[in-house]
Design an enzyme around this catalytic site. Structure first.
Site, mmCIF file in Angstrom:
data_model
loop_
_atom_site.group_PDB
_atom_site.id
_atom_site.type_symbol
_atom_site.label_atom_id
_atom_site.label_comp_id
_atom_site.label_asym_id
_atom_site.label_seq_id
_atom_site.Cartn_x
_atom_site.Cartn_y
_atom_site.Cartn_z
ATOM 1 N N ASP A 479 60.364 42.815 26.503
ATOM 2 C CA ASP A 479 59.608 42.968 25.243
ATOM 3 C C ASP A 479 59.054 41.636 24.730
ATOM 4 O OD1 ASP A 479 58.457 44.381 23.196
ATOM 5 O OD2 ASP A 479 60.269 44.515 21.977
ATOM 6 N N GLU A 488 51.543 44.778 28.134
ATOM 7 C CA GLU A 488 50.154 45.081 27.787
ATOM 8 C C GLU A 488 49.951 46.597 27.679
ATOM 9 O OE1 GLU A 488 47.138 42.871 29.853
ATOM 10 O OE2 GLU A 488 45.639 43.389 28.344
#
Ligand SMILES: *[C@@H]1O[C@H](CO)[C@@H](O)[C@H](O)[C@H]1NC(C)=O
Ligand SMILES: *[C@@H]1O[C@H](CO)[C@@H](O)[C@H](O)[C@H]1NC(C)=O
Ligand SMILES: *[C@@H]1O[C@H](CO)[C@@H](O)[C@H](O)[C@H]1NC(C)=O
Ligand SMILES: *[C@@H]1O[C@H](CO)[C@@H](O)[C@H](O)[C@H]1NC(C)=O
Ligand SMILES: *[C@@H]1O[C@H](CO)[C@@H](O)[C@H](O)[C@H]1NC(C)=O
Ligand SMILES: *[C@@H]1O[C@H](CO)[C@@H](O)[C@H](O)[C@H]1NC(C)=O
Ligand SMILES: *[C@@H]1O[C@H](CO)[C@@H](O)[C@H](O)[C@H]1NC(C)=O
Ligand SMILES: *[C@@H]1O[C@H](CO)[C@@H](O)[C@H](O)[C@H]1NC(C)=O
Ligand SMILES: *[C@@H]1O[C@H](CO)[C@@H](O)[C@H](O)[C@H]1NC(C)=O
EC number: 3.2.1.4
Length: 555
Positions: A479, A488
């Site tokens: 993360d 993304e």
């Protein structure tokens, strides 16, 4: 030819279905840890997945952005460099390019899903948002196709874009527009856009596949819009097939696309474009429809698409072709096709996946992983496989296969929804354990490219409904905002999830897996500490290695 394009400036804003009042708004992520009835949670998931696309909109949002208060109009001058209006459409991913090839795949995939599982959109009252989502993309694709053999394939400069990290108000204004045309053809991009138009024309003309499906397409039938889409599909197909410049991959004509979305071949796009065009043009087209179908059969042979075990994604469409041939054969539409033979092709392909007998392997915690294709986005290949398997499972030739395919698809879906070694549901804003740091310049609220992870410390806006890249091949997810392969978001990542969610709205009395995950099931701090230790250890080892090599060289 160019005077024709002027027509596009005087078109009124195309009208879409009336949006619900009050609007659907994503609930707080904490609600994703409550076991409401199954369908209520699936409805929310479907709504959130569509909401993501609204946050990705480019262009003048003054009359269309009703739900994302943190988005502003941007890039309204796109196309001015070529005297066209190319504003609008969607930003491709976490940055600001507009890329036609993956957009086309996304639209094709979503329309196909809304043909097969349209009732799911209707039942959750999301059909008007689906209509708005599709038209925002398709209307832009229409603008990007200003004459029969011209298609804009990229707006924006990938390198400039990579050097900018910030909101929608500071986007670098040098945004060149790149087209393919008869001197610079791009068979894959033209055929890919044609397939998107055809698949969506079939949806807007309510042309569902019959056979074992009891479902009907989403209720957004509109004959005049369908005809507009079909006309663009036909022109782009002719351009792909008969360009006076010949046939080639689009990056050989427009090298600027190679940095982001170069294409590996065009035989698969030609085939799927012909097939969707045959389906969309319908029996009423008679000979034309039959000719497109014969073209598809011919390309399939010519490019030897049988017997492949590839991934299904924006660049690689062959597995979808097997399923679409089977669906058309099963629909007894007059186009023909040997259902038994197409089932055999599909089942060879799907058996290899579920029996772990193809190029993919499984991560330790059970995610289907294609070396190469999965490296930069682990969830997308697995979700695309789950989506195709879900669609095909009902058509499988034996009850054993039907069960095995449905079970496998469910396992991959569950993985993405949190049944994984990290206990992370990989959809932003769906549960307290969802990713908090999607790699999206706009959502991050930051503008310091040297400190993407820490500036600001907390992501400014929740990008509800965004499917992220996914964990690494060991199933680990950190993360970290700058870690684009993991965090993304992208237009094509959400596409298979929409189709799966629509099916589950219709047909699942169980709640999505993430509702069983309470806040704290995913403890990120431990992982980050681990990541730091590993990288320190790695650096020390590398240092020793270099030192050793230096000694060797000096000897
Ligand atoms: C159908 O779509 C066309 C073109 O977008 C639009 O002008 C028209 O209002 C739509 N018709 C209905 C009934 O929604
Ligand atoms: C956006 O469109 C509105 C009309 O719908 C117009 O008033 C406004 O000036 C436009 N904004 C930009 C930035 O072009
Ligand atoms: C959909 O809308 C109808 C009519 O407004 C309403 O009765 C129904 O509860 C809604 N369903 C969902 C799932 O929101
Ligand atoms: C939109 O504009 C507002 C006000 O300037 C700003 O706070 C916000 O961050 C902008 N949104 C994006 C995505 O840049
Ligand atoms: C195709 O585009 C190129 C620019 O990329 C341009 O030089 C050429 O004249 C165009 N050809 C046609 C037929 O429009
Ligand atoms: C499928 O639809 C066609 C007409 O498009 C019809 O002739 C055929 O009987 C249908 N097949 C099934 C299995 O419903
Ligand atoms: C391509 O050109 C050939 C020869 O003129 C023609 O027969 C064929 O119909 C064309 N194909 C398409 C898709 O326009
Ligand atoms: C359909 O395909 C199957 C399997 O390849 C084959 O056995 C059968 O003869 C074919 N049927 C027709 C009508 O061609
Ligand atoms: C719905 O689920 C049932 C049982 O779980 C399954 O047999 C059926 O094929 C599913 N329907 C669809 C449309 O996927």
């Amino acid at each position: 030819m160019w005077t024709l394009s002027l027509l596009h400036f005087v078109l009124p804003v195309l009208s879409q279905l009336a949006l619900p009042q009050p609007p659907f708004l994503p609930p707080n992520p904490s609600s994703g840890a409550q076991a409401f009835t199954g369908s209520a949670q699936w409805n929310t998931l479907l709504g959130n997945l569509l909401f993501f696309y609204e946050a990705q909109r480019s262009g003048n949002l003054s009359s269309t952005n009703t739900r994302v208060p943190w988005r502003n109009s941007s890039a309204v001058d796109d196309g001015k460099d070529v005297d066209l209006d190319l504003s609008g459409g969607y930003y491709d991913a976490g940055d600001f390019i507009k890329a036609t090839f993956p957009l086309s795949f996304t639209l094709m995939s979503i329309c196909w899903g809304a043909i097969d599982y349209g009732q799911g959109y209707d039942m959750s009252n999301q059909t008007a948002y689906l209509d708005a989502m599709l038209r925002y993309g398709l209307d832009w694709l229409i603008k990007a196709h200003p004459s029969p053999s011209t298609l804009y394939v990229l707006v924006g400069d990938t390198n400039l874009d990579d050097a900018y990290w910030g909101g929608d108000q500071g986007i670098p204004t040098n945004r060149p527009s790149y087209a393919i045309n008869d001197t610079k053809p791009g068979t894959d991009a033209a055929a890919g856009a044609s397939a998107a138009f055809s698949a969506c024309a079939a949806l807007y003309s309510n042309r569902g596949f019959n056979g074992s499906y009891s479902n009907h397409p989403a209720s957004l039938q509109n004959a005049s819009y369908a005809q507009t889409l079909l006309t663009h599909a036909e022109q782009l197909y002719t351009f792909a097939v008969n360009s006076t410049g010949g046939q080639k991959t689009y990056q050989s004509s427009v090298p600027a696309v190679a940095a982001s979305y170069g294409s590996s071949s065009y035989g698969d796009e030609l085939t799927i474009a012909a097939l969707f065009l045959a389906w969309a043009s319908g029996a009423s087209a008679g000979d034309a429809s039959a000719t497109y179908y014969q073209d598809a059969q011919r390309y399939f042979k010519q490019y030897q698409l049988n017997n492949e075990n590839d991934v299904f994604n924006w660049d690689s469409k062959t597995p979808g072709i097997y399923v679409l041939f089977a669906q058309i054969a099963q629909s007894s539409s007059g186009l023909g096709g040997n259902l038994t033979a197409w089932q055999a092709e599909c089942e060879r392909y799907f058996d290899a996946i579920v029996n772990n007998d193809g190029p993919a392997f499984f991560t330790n915690d059970g995610l289907l992983y294609y070396p190469g294709d999965s490296d930069d986005a682990t969830l997308n290949p697995a979700l695309n496989a789950a989506m195709l398997l879900t669609r095909y499972s009902q058509m499988a030739s034996t009850p054993e296969r039907q069960a095995a395919y449905a079970k496998f698809a469910q396992s991959q879906l569950d993985y993405v929804l949190g049944k994984n070694s990290m206990s992370v549901p990989y959809i932003v804003g769906s549960n307290p354990n969802s990713p908090q740091n999607p790699h999206s310049a706009m959502a991050s609220g930051g503008n310091d490219i040297d400190n993407i992870d820490t500036s600001p410390p907390q992501e400014a806006y929740v990008l509800y409904g965004a499917v992220v890249g996914g964990p690494d091949k060991h199933g680990k997810f950190y993360d970290i905002r700058s870690d684009w392969p993991e965090t993304e978001i992208a237009l094509d990542y959400n596409a298979p999830m929409l189709t799966l969610a629509a099916m589950h709205v219709m047909n699942d009395t169980n709640v999505p897996f993430f509702t069983s995950l309470q806040a704290g099931a995913y403890d990120k701090t431990v992982l980050i500490a681990l990541a730091v230790i590993l990288s320190v250890v790695g650096a020390v080892i590398l240092g020793l290695l270099i030192w050793y090599l230096c000694i060797l060289i000096r000897k």
